[in-house]
Design a protein around this motif. Structure first.
Motif, PDB file in Angstrom:
ATOM      1  N   PRO A 156       0.281  -1.493  -0.363  1.00 47.68           N
ATOM      2  CA  PRO A 156       0.470  -0.142   0.055  1.00 47.68           C
ATOM      3  C   PRO A 156       0.392   1.293   0.263  1.00 47.68           C
ATOM      4  O   PRO A 156      -0.130   2.013  -0.807  1.00 47.68           O
ATOM      5  CB  PRO A 156      -1.193   0.220   1.949  1.00 47.68           C
ATOM      6  CG  PRO A 156      -0.863  -1.900   1.560  1.00 47.68           C
ATOM      7  CD  PRO A 156       0.454  -2.588   1.179  1.00 47.68           C
ATOM      8  N   LEU A 216       1.086   3.715  -2.806  1.00 48.87           N
ATOM      9  CA  LEU A 216      -0.064   4.690  -3.519  1.00 48.87           C
ATOM     10  C   LEU A 216       0.172   5.390  -3.418  1.00 48.87           C
ATOM     11  O   LEU A 216       0.148   6.155  -4.012  1.00 48.87           O
ATOM     12  CB  LEU A 216      -1.307   4.329  -2.758  1.00 48.87           C
ATOM     13  CG  LEU A 216      -1.772   2.704  -2.904  1.00 48.87           C
ATOM     14  CD1 LEU A 216      -3.282   2.675  -1.117  1.00 48.87           C
ATOM     15  CD2 LEU A 216      -2.310   2.498  -3.934  1.00 48.87           C
ATOM     16  N   THR A 240       2.653   3.397  -9.917  1.00 54.65           N
ATOM     17  CA  THR A 240       1.573   3.247  -9.134  1.00 54.65           C
ATOM     18  C   THR A 240       1.343   2.212  -9.442  1.00 54.65           C
ATOM     19  O   THR A 240       2.059   0.486  -8.409  1.00 54.65           O
ATOM     20  CB  THR A 240       0.076   3.501  -8.337  1.00 54.65           C
ATOM     21  OG1 THR A 240       0.653   4.946  -8.230  1.00 54.65           O
ATOM     22  CG2 THR A 240      -0.375   3.506  -7.376  1.00 54.65           C
TER      23      THR A 240
END
Length: 166
Positions: free
Chosen positions: A75, A78, A111
């Motif tokens: 994550p 991101l 990303t």
């Protein structure tokens, strides 16, 4: 009396520094071990031999626990989405200026690429830990076994093995 040899290396000496950097904060060492069995019996961890670190038995973690703590954080990639706002101003002569919104492509592309790469690396690390799981490997007499183990410890006492008396 130990009648087989071991060679150990920590993963921090391997090419994947991201996984190695996760070892210290989690107090886990991933160690590669080579065992040449000259005992006259088939060796199975916990049944007839154990691994020691210093003067105590090494706290060897199951593969699931090692993979849970030693992994790349997916994550956090991101944050590259902030690149979505990136623009390049292009001077078209005089007072005219055109803006090219490169971030609309760059942010999501970087990303997605980094998230996929991290997820794949985590998957391969877990597969490698399972494939070379020394805790589940039987080593017949006269053969050499190779394996990976995760040890809950950050001291650098040498590892050694003892054959258990029956």
């Amino acid at each position: 009396m130990t009648v087989f040899s071991t060679n150990t290396t920590c993963s921090s000496s391997t090419r994947n520094k991201k996984f190695a950097s996760k070892e210290f904060p989690n107090q886990i060492k991933v160690v590669a071990i080579k065992i040449t069995n000259h005992t006259g019996q088939t060796l199975r961890y916990g049944t007839n031999y154990k691994i020691f670190s210093g003067d105590r038995e090494a706290d060897i973690l199951p593969v699931s626990e090692v993979a849970k703590h030693i992994k790349e954080s997916v994550p956090t990639y991101l944050l590259y989405l902030f690149l979505t706002e990136a623009n390049i101003p292009v001077d078209e002569g005089g007072t005219k200026e055109r803006i090219i919104p490169i971030g609309l492509f760059l942010g999501p592309a970087v990303t997605i690429l980094n998230m996929r790469t991290a997820a794949t690396a985590n998957k391969h690390f877990r597969q490698e830990m399972e494939e070379y799981n020394l805790l589940e490997t039987e080593i017949p007499n006269g053969e050499t076994g190779y394996g990976l183990v995760g040890i809950q410890s950050m001291d650098f006492a040498p590892l050694y093995m003892k054959v258990l008396d029956k």
